[in-house]
Design an enzyme around this catalytic site. Sequence first.
Site, mmCIF file in Angstrom:
data_model
loop_
_atom_site.group_PDB
_atom_site.id
_atom_site.type_symbol
_atom_site.label_atom_id
_atom_site.label_comp_id
_atom_site.label_asym_id
_atom_site.label_seq_id
_atom_site.Cartn_x
_atom_site.Cartn_y
_atom_site.Cartn_z
ATOM 1 N N HIS A 48 0.864 -1.192 0.000
ATOM 2 C CA HIS A 48 0.000 0.000 0.000
ATOM 3 C C HIS A 48 0.894 1.234 0.000
ATOM 4 O O HIS A 48 1.169 1.818 1.055
ATOM 5 C CB HIS A 48 -0.918 -0.017 1.218
ATOM 6 C CG HIS A 48 -1.948 1.061 1.225
ATOM 7 N ND1 HIS A 48 -3.153 0.940 1.880
ATOM 8 C CD2 HIS A 48 -1.974 2.290 0.659
ATOM 9 C CE1 HIS A 48 -3.865 2.053 1.719
ATOM 10 N NE2 HIS A 48 -3.160 2.884 0.984
ATOM 11 N N GLU A 64 -2.630 -1.657 -3.107
ATOM 12 C CA GLU A 64 -3.717 -0.871 -2.522
ATOM 13 C C GLU A 64 -3.371 0.610 -2.564
ATOM 14 O O GLU A 64 -2.201 0.983 -2.496
ATOM 15 C CB GLU A 64 -3.927 -1.259 -1.045
ATOM 16 C CG GLU A 64 -4.299 -2.691 -0.799
ATOM 17 C CD GLU A 64 -4.488 -2.972 0.685
ATOM 18 O OE1 GLU A 64 -5.072 -4.018 1.003
ATOM 19 O OE2 GLU A 64 -4.041 -2.152 1.519
ATOM 20 N N HIS A 111 -8.153 -5.957 7.551
ATOM 21 C CA HIS A 111 -7.924 -4.964 8.598
ATOM 22 C C HIS A 111 -8.213 -5.575 9.968
ATOM 23 O O HIS A 111 -9.352 -5.873 10.309
ATOM 24 C CB HIS A 111 -8.751 -3.690 8.420
ATOM 25 C CG HIS A 111 -8.112 -2.511 9.109
ATOM 26 N ND1 HIS A 111 -7.282 -1.627 8.469
ATOM 27 C CD2 HIS A 111 -8.140 -2.111 10.403
ATOM 28 C CE1 HIS A 111 -6.852 -0.716 9.319
ATOM 29 N NE2 HIS A 111 -7.355 -0.985 10.505
#
Length: 239
Positions: free
Chosen positions: A43, A70, A190
């Site tokens: 990410h 991401e 998450h």
Amino acid sequence: MTRLSVNINKIATLRNARGGDIPNVVKAAVDCQRFGAEGITVHPRPDERHIRYQDVRDIKPIITTEFNIEGYPSQSFIDLVLEAKPNQVTLVPDPPDAITSNNGWDTIGQKLLLKEVVKIFKDKGIRTSIFVNADVELVKHAADSGTDRVELYTEPYAVGYPLNKAKALDPFLQAAIAAKEVGLGLNAGHDLNLDNLRYFTENIPWLEEVSIGHALIADALYLGLENTIQMYLKQTKGY
């Protein structure tokens, strides 16, 4: 069965804290793959405080497993993804100063933006996923963007799990059912960890992929990276 993608951002954070190239992020990606990870997730953020844009360029030609990038679809991010051509891009509505991803897209109010960005990536053959909260309506509207998948933001599940795991799971199960009904593939991520992961995957058996970074890398400090990845695989595979 649910695939395990290892997010290596925290390894990059450790490297950046000291400068130099220890730990080596590319080696970490290769090692995660060698130890059984079925995907590598990165990410990159605009300030490059963990994964750098060059890391993405260095990792892509080296690994053979699935590569998932991401990020928020700024022009620089879009350009990077089109250059790297990963297997999957996951669109996340992070502002530049976000410490970590903490909310999903408003797939109603931001539908036009999502449609435009999804088309850019799908035209290049890159599978797309949209990060969403566990909200049935938002999942249904995500389908209008043309995305291939949604990724459920699972922090509320992780917070509620120790108190009442069935109650914590319920909105995610309903969102997962909605995704299935509108023909969307399903990812999640998450704060999933060794305590709460198995219950989630067992009760949403069509879940295609989980992306796990912080908890997995933290566990690896005590358990070793290879052993930790194998432990997480046991949770996703149900053995």
